[in-house]
Design a protein around this motif. Structure first.
Motif, PDB file in Angstrom:
ATOM      1  N   LYS A 237     -10.873  18.422  -2.016  1.00 12.24           N
ATOM      2  CA  LYS A 237      -9.863  19.485  -1.965  1.00 12.24           C
ATOM      3  C   LYS A 237      -8.448  18.946  -1.801  1.00 12.24           C
ATOM      4  N   TYR A 238      -8.342  17.673  -1.414  1.00 14.49           N
ATOM      5  CA  TYR A 238      -7.031  17.134  -1.031  1.00 14.49           C
ATOM      6  C   TYR A 238      -6.631  15.930  -1.875  1.00 14.49           C
ATOM      7  N   GLN A 239      -6.667  16.106  -3.171  1.00  8.96           N
ATOM      8  CA  GLN A 239      -6.362  15.002  -4.079  1.00  8.96           C
ATOM      9  C   GLN A 239      -4.864  14.830  -4.331  1.00  8.96           C
ATOM     10  N   SER A 240      -4.100  15.871  -4.123  1.00 11.15           N
ATOM     11  CA  SER A 240      -2.666  15.810  -4.419  1.00 11.15           C
ATOM     12  C   SER A 240      -1.875  16.461  -3.295  1.00 11.15           C
ATOM     13  N   ILE A 241      -0.570  16.206  -3.279  1.00  8.85           N
ATOM     14  CA  ILE A 241       0.304  16.849  -2.300  1.00  8.85           C
ATOM     15  C   ILE A 241       0.258  18.361  -2.469  1.00  8.85           C
ATOM     16  N   ALA A 242       0.250  18.818  -3.721  1.00  3.57           N
ATOM     17  CA  ALA A 242       0.235  20.264  -3.985  1.00  3.57           C
ATOM     18  C   ALA A 242      -1.026  20.910  -3.425  1.00  3.57           C
ATOM     19  N   GLU A 243      -2.152  20.227  -3.525  1.00  3.05           N
ATOM     20  CA  GLU A 243      -3.406  20.766  -2.998  1.00  3.05           C
ATOM     21  C   GLU A 243      -3.428  20.760  -1.475  1.00  3.05           C
ATOM     22  N   ILE A 244      -2.701  19.817  -0.893  1.00  7.00           N
ATOM     23  CA  ILE A 244      -2.640  19.732   0.572  1.00  7.00           C
ATOM     24  C   ILE A 244      -1.660  20.750   1.138  1.00  7.00           C
ATOM     25  N   ASP A 245      -0.516  20.896   0.497  1.00  2.00           N
ATOM     26  CA  ASP A 245       0.570  21.709   1.040  1.00  2.00           C
ATOM     27  C   ASP A 245       0.361  23.189   0.750  1.00  2.00           C
TER      28      ASP A 245
ATOM     29  N   GLU B 268       0.851  -1.192   0.000  1.00  2.00           N
ATOM     30  CA  GLU B 268       0.000   0.000   0.000  1.00  2.00           C
ATOM     31  C   GLU B 268       0.884   1.238   0.000  1.00  2.00           C
ATOM     32  N   GLY B 269       0.416   2.329   0.579  1.00  2.00           N
ATOM     33  CA  GLY B 269       1.175   3.560   0.617  1.00  2.00           C
ATOM     34  C   GLY B 269       0.379   4.617   1.350  1.00  2.00           C
ATOM     35  N   LYS B 270       0.932   5.823   1.442  1.00  2.00           N
ATOM     36  CA  LYS B 270       0.288   6.916   2.161  1.00  2.00           C
ATOM     37  C   LYS B 270      -0.767   7.592   1.286  1.00  2.00           C
ATOM     38  N   THR B 271      -1.901   7.864   1.899  1.00  2.00           N
ATOM     39  CA  THR B 271      -2.986   8.551   1.197  1.00  2.00           C
ATOM     40  C   THR B 271      -3.771   9.356   2.231  1.00  2.00           C
ATOM     41  N   PRO B 272      -4.480  10.401   1.829  1.00  2.00           N
ATOM     42  CA  PRO B 272      -5.180  11.227   2.821  1.00  2.00           C
ATOM     43  C   PRO B 272      -6.499  10.618   3.283  1.00  2.00           C
ATOM     44  N   ILE B 273      -6.896  11.018   4.475  1.00  2.00           N
ATOM     45  CA  ILE B 273      -8.258  10.821   4.947  1.00  2.00           C
ATOM     46  C   ILE B 273      -8.711  12.171   5.493  1.00  2.00           C
ATOM     47  N   ALA B 274      -9.903  12.591   5.082  1.00  2.00           N
ATOM     48  CA  ALA B 274     -10.400  13.923   5.444  1.00  2.00           C
ATOM     49  C   ALA B 274     -11.905  13.842   5.663  1.00  2.00           C
ATOM     50  N   ARG B 275     -12.485  14.946   6.128  1.00  2.00           N
ATOM     51  CA  ARG B 275     -13.944  14.989   6.198  1.00  2.00           C
ATOM     52  C   ARG B 275     -14.494  14.843   4.780  1.00  2.00           C
ATOM     53  N   CYS B 276     -15.544  14.085   4.658  1.00  2.00           N
ATOM     54  CA  CYS B 276     -16.088  13.786   3.326  1.00  2.00           C
ATOM     55  C   CYS B 276     -16.436  15.058   2.562  1.00  2.00           C
ATOM     56  N   THR B 277     -16.867  16.088   3.280  1.00  2.00           N
ATOM     57  CA  THR B 277     -17.242  17.346   2.622  1.00  2.00           C
ATOM     58  C   THR B 277     -16.037  18.055   2.022  1.00  2.00           C
TER      59      THR B 277
ATOM     60  N   ALA C 211     -11.783   8.154   2.885  1.00  2.00           N
ATOM     61  CA  ALA C 211     -10.453   7.851   2.372  1.00  2.00           C
ATOM     62  C   ALA C 211     -10.329   8.462   0.977  1.00  2.00           C
ATOM     63  N   VAL C 212      -9.207   9.146   0.719  1.00  2.00           N
ATOM     64  CA  VAL C 212      -8.993   9.811  -0.562  1.00  2.00           C
ATOM     65  C   VAL C 212      -8.122   8.913  -1.439  1.00  2.00           C
ATOM     66  N   HIS C 213      -8.674   8.476  -2.550  1.00  2.00           N
ATOM     67  CA  HIS C 213      -8.035   7.556  -3.508  1.00  2.00           C
ATOM     68  C   HIS C 213      -7.092   6.530  -2.859  1.00  2.00           C
ATOM     69  N   PRO C 214      -7.600   5.678  -1.946  1.00  2.00           N
ATOM     70  CA  PRO C 214      -6.733   4.685  -1.298  1.00  2.00           C
ATOM     71  C   PRO C 214      -6.163   3.651  -2.265  1.00  2.00           C
ATOM     72  N   ASP C 215      -6.800   3.523  -3.427  1.00  2.00           N
ATOM     73  CA  ASP C 215      -6.283   2.591  -4.429  1.00  2.00           C
ATOM     74  C   ASP C 215      -5.128   3.185  -5.234  1.00  2.00           C
TER      75      ASP C 215
ATOM     76  N   ALA D 267      -8.590  19.401  12.880  1.00  2.00           N
ATOM     77  CA  ALA D 267      -7.547  19.183  11.869  1.00  2.00           C
ATOM     78  C   ALA D 267      -8.256  18.920  10.556  1.00  2.00           C
ATOM     79  N   ASP D 268      -7.549  19.105   9.450  1.00  2.00           N
ATOM     80  CA  ASP D 268      -8.192  18.946   8.140  1.00  2.00           C
ATOM     81  C   ASP D 268      -8.019  17.549   7.553  1.00  2.00           C
ATOM     82  N   LEU D 269      -6.867  16.962   7.756  1.00  2.00           N
ATOM     83  CA  LEU D 269      -6.634  15.647   7.165  1.00  2.00           C
ATOM     84  C   LEU D 269      -5.441  14.981   7.811  1.00  2.00           C
ATOM     85  N   MET D 270      -5.319  13.711   7.540  1.00  2.00           N
ATOM     86  CA  MET D 270      -4.142  12.938   7.928  1.00  2.00           C
ATOM     87  C   MET D 270      -3.723  12.119   6.720  1.00  2.00           C
ATOM     88  N   MET D 271      -2.430  11.991   6.520  1.00  2.00           N
ATOM     89  CA  MET D 271      -1.921  11.094   5.478  1.00  2.00           C
ATOM     90  C   MET D 271      -1.343   9.865   6.174  1.00  2.00           C
TER      91      MET D 271
END
Length: 262
Positions: free
Chosen positions: A138-146, A125-134, A214-218, A191-195
């Motif tokens: 907004k958090y599909q990429s590292i650039a969008e998160i950072d 597997e690997g690291k992926t974000p988890i955030a509030r569903c709403t 879970a944001v794109h866990p696959d 907090a907004d999300l965790m990776m």
């Protein structure tokens, strides 16, 4: 000349005795020690559902890797002794030989490989974000998160914090010590999300239906594998690898996996 030959014969015989003695004095393998001791010491943090969870009221561990540890102990013919550790101190506890094997969602890293051996990987597997569903879109990429204003929460001492600090520079990194309740911080808006590992995001999504997603866990951000971290003993590694191979082939691994992850 005869005396010289006799001396050589004596030296050869003495060397043979020394070699024989040193061979018989070789220390037993870690596997032999575990069997003779009658106990397999398993290091676990107890804070990483669904791999491992420690109920502090009862002192009992539960989880996928708890079931796997019990199964390993059974085939070894020994009792399982769970030794609580924590992600920030796991390396020190391992080096201090407080346990024979670390289980409970342990990721393979080169730093850990320097100190011991890893079993055959049990999960990719690997690291992926988890955030509030709403907010998940907004958090599909590292650039969008950072970005300034984004609050990334991490548990200290493990691969989650390491990944965040390597990739997050503009957003805020908030360290939170309790890995069991850390997802509630996201749910309630502190907090907004965790990776974290994709398997954990899927599990926490199940625990917080409609609240956390879970944001794109696959399609995680990086590559990682989980395995069992063993003290450096080839005999023990070979045994654990063969046990895992048989478990995966006869369906017992899948049965335990499905009980916790499906």
């Amino acid at each position: 000349m005869k005396g010289f030959k006799a001396s050589i014969s004596v030296l050869v015989a003495a060397a043979a005795c020394l070699l024989s003695g040193s061979a018989s004095a070789d220390p037993a393998s870690r596997l032999d020690e575990i069997v003779q001791r009658g106990t397999l010491r398993v290091g676990m943090t107890g804070d990483y559902k669904p791999f491992t969870y420690l109920d502090k009221a009862t002192g009992q561990f539960t989880g996928f890797d708890v079931d796997m540890a019990d199964a390993l102990g059974k085939v070894l013919g020994v009792k399982v002794e769970f030794v609580q550790t924590a992600w920030p101190q796991m390396m020190k506890d391992f080096e201090a030989d407080k346990f024979d094997i670390a289980m409970g969602g342990v990721s393979i890293t080169l730093d850990r490989q320097k100190k011991g051996l890893f079993s055959t990987p049990i999960m990719r597997e690997g690291k992926t974000p988890i955030a509030r569903c709403t907010d998940a879109a907004k958090y599909q990429s590292i650039a969008e998160i950072d970005k300034p204003g984004t609050r990334v929460i991490v548990n200290p001492g493990g691969t989650n914090e390491r990944f965040a600090r390597a990739n997050i520079h503009a957003a805020e990194i908030k360290v939170y010590n309790d890995n069991v309740t850390i997802f509630d911080e996201i749910a309630k808006g502190d907090a907004d999300l965790m990776m974290t590992d994709a398997s954990e995001t899927r599990y926490q999504q199940k625990l917080h239906p409609g609240v956390l997603c879970a944001v794109h866990p696959d399609k995680p951000f990086d590559f990682a594998e989980k395995a069992y971290w063993l003290q450096r003993d080839v005999a023990l590694k070979d045994f654990v690898d063969q046990w895992l191979h048989i478990s995966m082939e006869n369906g017992s691994f899948k049965k335990m996996y499905d009980a916790w992850f499906e």
